[in-house]
Write an enzyme that holds these catalytic residues in place. Structure first.
Site, short mmCIF file in Angstrom:
data_model
loop_
_atom_site.label_atom_id
_atom_site.label_comp_id
_atom_site.label_asym_id
_atom_site.label_seq_id
_atom_site.Cartn_x
_atom_site.Cartn_y
_atom_site.Cartn_z
N HIS A 102 47.90 45.70 56.82
CA HIS A 102 46.48 45.76 57.14
C HIS A 102 45.87 44.37 57.30
O HIS A 102 46.40 43.39 56.79
CB HIS A 102 45.70 46.54 56.08
CG HIS A 102 45.78 45.96 54.69
ND1 HIS A 102 46.79 46.25 53.82
CD2 HIS A 102 44.95 45.12 54.03
CE1 HIS A 102 46.59 45.60 52.68
NE2 HIS A 102 45.47 44.91 52.78
N GLN A 137 41.25 47.21 57.33
CA GLN A 137 40.72 47.57 56.02
C GLN A 137 39.34 46.94 55.86
O GLN A 137 39.22 45.72 55.81
CB GLN A 137 41.66 47.06 54.93
CG GLN A 137 41.22 47.35 53.51
CD GLN A 137 42.15 46.69 52.50
OE1 GLN A 137 42.20 45.48 52.42
NE2 GLN A 137 42.89 47.48 51.75
N GLU A 172 48.43 39.28 51.05
CA GLU A 172 48.77 40.37 50.14
C GLU A 172 50.13 40.92 50.54
O GLU A 172 50.35 41.25 51.70
CB GLU A 172 47.70 41.48 50.22
CG GLU A 172 47.97 42.65 49.29
CD GLU A 172 46.89 43.74 49.40
OE1 GLU A 172 46.07 43.70 50.33
OE2 GLU A 172 46.90 44.64 48.54
N GLU A 219 37.06 50.44 49.74
CA GLU A 219 37.70 50.14 51.01
C GLU A 219 37.77 51.37 51.89
O GLU A 219 37.85 52.50 51.41
CB GLU A 219 39.10 49.57 50.79
CG GLU A 219 40.07 50.54 50.15
CD GLU A 219 41.49 49.97 50.06
OE1 GLU A 219 41.63 48.84 49.55
OE2 GLU A 219 42.41 50.65 50.52
N HIS A 275 41.69 38.90 54.09
CA HIS A 275 43.11 38.68 53.86
C HIS A 275 43.97 39.48 54.83
O HIS A 275 43.47 40.36 55.52
CB HIS A 275 43.51 39.00 52.41
CG HIS A 275 43.40 40.44 52.02
ND1 HIS A 275 42.27 41.00 51.49
CD2 HIS A 275 44.31 41.45 52.08
CE1 HIS A 275 42.47 42.28 51.23
NE2 HIS A 275 43.71 42.59 51.58
CO CO Z 1 44.43 44.45 51.01
#
Ligand code: CO
Length: 134
Positions: A9, A56, A130, A45, A80
């Site tokens: 994502h 996301q 991540e 989210e 991110h």
């Molecule tokens: Co994330």
């Protein structure tokens, strides 16, 4: 051999989750695939599927969450990138072995029942990373 198997994502920090969802729906026809409050991270989210990856949209659920602080400092925008890995612990270990900074010393539960770990943006070309294991 690459440790990253796919982009899971791209996370975008937003002030107003409903408005952000409406923007992606009205502009690009994207529908929400999954929605979740992650209380430990202080975020709500919404995941919009794009092929096998997600956009996301992230908004804070409380004023002291890291995402709230991010929005205060930098405003809305890219927060991110989540990369899929087969083995989160092994990927994280490899980052540490390379002498790079991490945020999570060990993998922990993420949304959708995933196992995740964050790599510090300082030492990762300015991008919060991540590592996501399904
Ligand atoms: Co994330």
């Amino acid at each position: 051999m690459t440790v990253l198997t796919e982009i899971d994502h791209v996370a975008i920090a937003v002030n107003d989750l409903e408005a952000a969802i409406a923007y992606y729906r009205d502009t690009f026809g994207c529908e929400v695939d999954h929605r979740e409050v992650v209380e430990s991270d202080g975020v709500e989210e919404a995941l919009l599927k794009v092929a096998d990856s997600y956009v996301q949209l992230l908004s804070p659920t409380r004023d002291d969450s890291p995402v709230a602080k991010y929005l205060e400092k930098r405003g809305e925008g890219l927060h991110h990138v989540g990369y899929r890995v087969d083995d989160c612990a092994a990927a994280l270990e490899r980052v540490k072995q390379g002498g790079h900074r991490v945020i999570d010393e060990a993998p922990r539960p993420g949304s959708r029942g995933t196992t995740v770990a964050f790599v510090h943006p300082k030492g990762a070309l300015g991008t919060l990373i991540e590592l996501v294991q399904e």
